[in-house]
Design an enzyme around this catalytic site. Structure first.
Site, PDB file in Angstrom:
ATOM      1  N   ARG A 257       2.703   3.743  -2.378  1.00  0.00           N
ATOM      2  CA  ARG A 257       2.255   2.376  -2.734  1.00  0.00           C
ATOM      3  C   ARG A 257       1.668   2.359  -4.136  1.00  0.00           C
ATOM      4  NH1 ARG A 257       0.068  -0.437   2.647  1.00  0.00           N
ATOM      5  NH2 ARG A 257       1.235  -2.241   1.958  1.00  0.00           N
TER       6      ARG A 257
ATOM      7  N   ASP B 102       8.046  -2.935  -1.397  1.00  0.00           N
ATOM      8  CA  ASP B 102       7.099  -2.595  -0.340  1.00  0.00           C
ATOM      9  C   ASP B 102       7.274  -3.472   0.910  1.00  0.00           C
ATOM     10  OD1 ASP B 102       4.977  -1.813   1.155  1.00  0.00           O
ATOM     11  OD2 ASP B 102       3.483  -2.053  -0.409  1.00  0.00           O
TER      12      ASP B 102
ATOM     13  N   TYR C 176      -6.619   3.111   0.652  1.00  0.00           N
ATOM     14  CA  TYR C 176      -6.632   2.922   2.105  1.00  0.00           C
ATOM     15  C   TYR C 176      -8.019   3.209   2.671  1.00  0.00           C
ATOM     16  CZ  TYR C 176      -1.555   2.613   2.443  1.00  0.00           C
ATOM     17  OH  TYR C 176      -0.257   2.213   2.342  1.00  0.00           O
TER      18      TYR C 176
ATOM     19  N   GLN D  51       5.737  -2.036  -5.849  1.00  0.00           N
ATOM     20  CA  GLN D  51       5.347  -3.302  -5.200  1.00  0.00           C
ATOM     21  C   GLN D  51       6.528  -4.159  -4.768  1.00  0.00           C
ATOM     22  OE1 GLN D  51       2.361  -5.301  -7.525  1.00  0.00           O
ATOM     23  NE2 GLN D  51       0.767  -3.909  -6.832  1.00  0.00           N
TER      24      GLN D  51
ATOM     25  N   SER E 213       4.008  -4.543   2.813  1.00  0.00           N
ATOM     26  CA  SER E 213       3.307  -5.720   2.284  1.00  0.00           C
ATOM     27  C   SER E 213       4.033  -7.005   2.681  1.00  0.00           C
ATOM     28  CB  SER E 213       3.227  -5.665   0.758  1.00  0.00           C
ATOM     29  OG  SER E 213       2.364  -4.648   0.372  1.00  0.00           O
TER      30      SER E 213
HETATM   31  P1  NAD Z   1      -3.664  -1.447   6.258  1.00  0.00           P
HETATM   32  O1  NAD Z   1      -2.664  -2.239   7.036  1.00  0.00           O
HETATM   33  O2  NAD Z   1      -3.533   0.031   6.226  1.00  0.00           O
HETATM   34  O3  NAD Z   1      -5.132  -1.810   6.812  1.00  0.00           O
HETATM   35  C1  NAD Z   1      -5.585  -3.148   6.851  1.00  0.00           C
HETATM   36  C2  NAD Z   1      -7.039  -3.210   6.452  1.00  0.00           C
HETATM   37  O4  NAD Z   1      -7.861  -2.660   7.486  1.00  0.00           O
HETATM   38  C3  NAD Z   1      -7.399  -2.447   5.172  1.00  0.00           C
HETATM   39  O5  NAD Z   1      -7.943  -3.345   4.244  1.00  0.00           O
HETATM   40  C4  NAD Z   1      -8.420  -1.434   5.653  1.00  0.00           C
HETATM   41  O6  NAD Z   1      -9.430  -1.188   4.690  1.00  0.00           O
HETATM   42  C5  NAD Z   1      -8.989  -2.114   6.874  1.00  0.00           C
HETATM   43  N1  NAD Z   1      -9.712  -1.218   7.788  1.00  0.00           N
HETATM   44  C6  NAD Z   1      -9.381   0.030   8.203  1.00  0.00           C
HETATM   45  N2  NAD Z   1     -10.340   0.527   9.025  1.00  0.00           N
HETATM   46  C7  NAD Z   1     -11.280  -0.444   9.164  1.00  0.00           C
HETATM   47  C8  NAD Z   1     -12.483  -0.554   9.898  1.00  0.00           C
HETATM   48  N3  NAD Z   1     -12.951   0.471  10.634  1.00  0.00           N
HETATM   49  N4  NAD Z   1     -13.182  -1.697   9.813  1.00  0.00           N
HETATM   50  C9  NAD Z   1     -12.724  -2.720   9.050  1.00  0.00           C
HETATM   51  N5  NAD Z   1     -11.607  -2.691   8.327  1.00  0.00           N
HETATM   52  C10 NAD Z   1     -10.883  -1.564   8.382  1.00  0.00           C
HETATM   53  O7  NAD Z   1      -3.781  -2.000   4.775  1.00  0.00           O
HETATM   54  P2  NAD Z   1      -2.667  -2.592   3.824  1.00  0.00           P
HETATM   55  O8  NAD Z   1      -2.610  -4.042   3.947  1.00  0.00           O
HETATM   56  O9  NAD Z   1      -1.409  -1.849   4.057  1.00  0.00           O
HETATM   57  O10 NAD Z   1      -3.262  -2.266   2.372  1.00  0.00           O
HETATM   58  C11 NAD Z   1      -4.095  -1.154   2.149  1.00  0.00           C
HETATM   59  C12 NAD Z   1      -4.294  -0.902   0.653  1.00  0.00           C
HETATM   60  O11 NAD Z   1      -3.072  -0.665  -0.011  1.00  0.00           O
HETATM   61  C13 NAD Z   1      -4.957  -2.052  -0.102  1.00  0.00           C
HETATM   62  O12 NAD Z   1      -5.878  -1.498  -1.017  1.00  0.00           O
HETATM   63  C14 NAD Z   1      -3.858  -2.670  -0.866  1.00  0.00           C
HETATM   64  O13 NAD Z   1      -4.311  -3.300  -2.053  1.00  0.00           O
HETATM   65  C15 NAD Z   1      -3.014  -1.471  -1.181  1.00  0.00           C
HETATM   66  N6  NAD Z   1      -1.619  -1.845  -1.396  1.00  0.00           N
HETATM   67  C16 NAD Z   1      -0.953  -1.368  -2.483  1.00  0.00           C
HETATM   68  C17 NAD Z   1       0.367  -1.758  -2.680  1.00  0.00           C
HETATM   69  C18 NAD Z   1       1.146  -1.274  -3.868  1.00  0.00           C
HETATM   70  O14 NAD Z   1       0.572  -1.015  -4.893  1.00  0.00           O
HETATM   71  N7  NAD Z   1       2.459  -1.118  -3.734  1.00  0.00           N
HETATM   72  C19 NAD Z   1       0.974  -2.619  -1.796  1.00  0.00           C
HETATM   73  C20 NAD Z   1       0.253  -3.070  -0.702  1.00  0.00           C
HETATM   74  C21 NAD Z   1      -1.040  -2.666  -0.502  1.00  0.00           C
END
Ligand code: NAD
Length: 374
Positions: free
Chosen positions: A120, A128, A226, A125, A131
């Protein structure tokens, strides 16, 4: 090069490539063969695929004629049986968990890609799928909550009196959680959001949500954005904070996940039992155990007077736009490997290709998967 597109088995309604995505591939001098009725549940007919120069075939013929097979869900036993040595296979098959499948693909000399392990980075992006599908899930979760509630989402001032807005609590502010926040706000709800990553606070407030602060979360910079597993002390404080906010909420949308692990348990049975009668919980983390103790994956249960909907498969319920986004992500990824002249080049110097490739030449390629497969 010939790419074969497979039909998914129900309840999956999406298709990996809609005709518009196939058109991009045929424009890149790639021959595309499509399993008969592959797009039917996503409202794309065989005739529409034929109109963009694809050939419609039976499943067996797709396997016989293709160099590269694409679908969304993991291969079933029949599809595995039809794969030929040296063939390329791409889907979303959770190789960190489905290790037996990885071993089989490896021993059968299949070059495989699993789009859920795409690194990621910012360059990734546009490819992905996690996302894209989280965007669909966050949106659909809110609509489902609004549809299940015995009250309005927005505030109304009517001749029959004032209706107070619904209160929504969102657990996890990743892609799905932020989309759920934006959608809930558009529908007029008052929204609170909780996450262990303090970095998301600004995004939450920017979208009109209130961030629920719990002191002392472990925020591991090395985890690449993450969340990581929290200690017991923090978990106790977090459980109390979530309890205090959940009992005042009409809807709780659960989206918290930790990659490759069971979802964190955030909503206890005692909390559900103290929630408002008629409240609804939508648990998007249900396939990895759920954030709510009472969640059952792919089921709706009523506990007391609270409805708990366990659904990690909302994208399959919105197959047109889900398939459109999925296909666009795939095309962007394929462009790293296929030239405009239709020539295929597997360049493991590219971190996105190497990071997404699970098996090649009877070896496990992805470092993440290598750590799991002994
Ligand atoms: P995810 O589906 O892995 O998790 C969803 C959310 O749950 C996250 O925000 C995480 O912090 C939260 N979480 C985990 N344990 C928790 C707890 N005990 N209590 C409360 N919240 C909790 O997350 P995601 O949507 O796949 O995205 C994760 C990260 O990846 C983000 O920082 C996002 O910005 C980044 N991201 C990067 C790209 C990219 O650059 N290609 C694309 C998508 C997401």
């Amino acid at each position: 090069m010939t790419i074969g597109l497979l039909k998914e088995g129900l309840p999956e309604n999406r298709v990996a490539l809609l005709p518009e995505a196939v058109k991009t591939l045929t424009g890149m001098n790639v021959r595309v063969v499509v399993e008969s009725n592959a797009g039917l549940n996503a409202f794309a007919s065989d005739t529409e695929y034929e109109a963009v120069s694809a050939t419609i075939l039976a499943k067996e013929e797709v396997f016989k004629t293709s160099d590269f097979i694409i679908k969304i869900q993991p291969p079933d036993a029949k599809e595995l049986g039809l794969m030929k040595e040296g063939q390329i296979f791409m889907a979303v098959f959770n190789p960190l968990i489905n290790t037996d499948l990885v071993k089989e693909l490896c021993s059968r000399n299949i070059t495989s890609f699993s789009l859920d392990i795409l690194p990621r980075t910012s360059r990734a992006q546009s490819m992905d799928i996690l996302s894209s599908m989280a965007t669909v899930s966050g949106y659909k979760a809110v609509l489902t909550a609004a549809n299940s509630l015995p009250k309005f989402f927005p505030m109304f001032m009517t001749a029959a009196g004032t209706i107070s807005p619904a209160k929504v609590l969102i657990l996890g502010a990743g892609v799905a959680g932020l989309q759920a926040l934006a959608t809930s706000r558009k529908l007029g709800a008052v929204v609170e959001v909780f996450d262990v990553r303090a970095a998301v606070k600004e995004e939450v407030t920017g979208l009109g949500g209130k961030f629920v602060d719990v002191e002392g979360a472990i925020d591991d910079k090395a985890a690449g954005g993450y969340a990581v597993e929290q200690n017991e002390e923090f978990k106790k404080r977090q459980a109390q904070a979530i309890h205090d906010h959940a009992v005042k909420s009409d809807a709780v949308i659960c989206t918290a996940q930790i990659p490759g692990r069971k979802a964190p348990l955030l909503l206890r049975k005692e909390t559900v039992e103290a929630m408002k009668p008629g409240a609804v919980i939508i648990d998007l983390a249900s396939s990895s155990g759920g954030n709510c103790e009472l969640t059952r994956d792919n089921e709706t249960i009523i506990h007391g007077q609270v409805r708990i909907i366990g659904n990690s498969a909302f994208p399959a319920e919105m197959p047109s736009d889900s398939s459109k986004m999925f296909g666009k992500n795939i095309i962007n990824f394929l462009k790293l490997m296929i030239s405009n002249k239709g020539e295929f080049n597997l360049n493991f110097e590219d971190d996105l290709i190497k990071g997404t490739c699970v098996t090649h030449n009877k070896e496990v390629i992805s470092e993440k998967v290598k750590c799991i497969i002994k």
